[in-house]
Design a protein around this motif. Structure first.
Motif, PDB file in Angstrom:
ATOM      1  N   UNK A  73       0.858  -1.192   0.000  1.00  0.00           N
ATOM      2  CA  UNK A  73       0.000   0.000   0.000  1.00  0.00           C
ATOM      3  C   UNK A  73       0.892   1.239   0.000  1.00  0.00           C
ATOM      4  N   UNK A  74       0.445   2.240  -0.729  1.00  0.00           N
ATOM      5  CA  UNK A  74       1.158   3.529  -0.766  1.00  0.00           C
ATOM      6  C   UNK A  74       0.493   4.445   0.251  1.00  0.00           C
ATOM      7  N   UNK A  75       1.294   4.872   1.210  1.00  0.00           N
ATOM      8  CA  UNK A  75       0.769   5.721   2.271  1.00  0.00           C
ATOM      9  C   UNK A  75       1.509   7.042   2.275  1.00  0.00           C
ATOM     10  N   UNK A  76       0.885   8.041   2.841  1.00  0.00           N
ATOM     11  CA  UNK A  76       1.502   9.360   2.977  1.00  0.00           C
ATOM     12  C   UNK A  76       1.646   9.644   4.463  1.00  0.00           C
ATOM     13  N   UNK A  77       2.853  10.000   4.853  1.00  0.00           N
ATOM     14  CA  UNK A  77       3.154  10.347   6.238  1.00  0.00           C
ATOM     15  C   UNK A  77       3.313  11.859   6.318  1.00  0.00           C
TER      16      UNK A  77
END
Length: 145
Positions: A73-77
């Motif tokens: 999964x591509x997540x944004x922090x």
């Protein structure tokens, strides 16, 4: 206050037997985000240590898990500066998947001098406080860790 964000691709090795991200990885991501935060201000923590003998040890940390994350999964922090006292800085972290927040937390770090006689908390210099208090987003860098 200043903020930063970057994208992470969840790696297989960051998941447990159920295929869900193993909880310590969130704290690793928080730590990486804080280091990236300083690097993107052109003030790497390694440089602070080397040139000024300043370290930013972790004093307190919290993470709330709202929804599970999985492999690839591509997540944004997103990281922002929270409260600052004379000798501490709180970094707030939020993790998003497809625009929905799935986790949040913070790190509280001390501004500490590391000398031959040990370590001691020091007041955060005015120029650092101003740099951290500056409104705006640090130039976004998108990359996989």
């Amino acid at each position: 206050m200043r903020e930063n964000e970057y994208e992470i691709i969840v790696e297989f090795g960051e998941t447990d037997g159920a295929g869900i991200v193993y909880f310590p990885n969130y704290l690793k991501w928080f730590d990486n985000a804080t280091h990236r935060f300083f690097r993107e201000m052109n003030l790497p923590l390694s440089q602070l240590t080397k040139e000024k003998n300043i370290i930013l040890p972790l004093i307190d940390v919290r993470c709330t898990f709202e929804k599970p994350l999985h492999d690839e999964e591509r997540i944004v922090l997103k990281t922002s500066v929270g409260k600052m006292s004379a000798k501490t800085i709180q970094f707030n972290h939020e993790i998003y998947l497809d625009g929905e927040r799935v986790s949040n937390g913070y790190e509280l770090r001390g501004w500490v001098f590391k000398g031959d006689d040990g370590i001691s908390a020091q007041p955060i210099p005015k120029e650092i406080r101003e740099l951290l208090s500056c409104d705006g987003v640090i130039e976004k860098e998108r990359s996989a860790i």
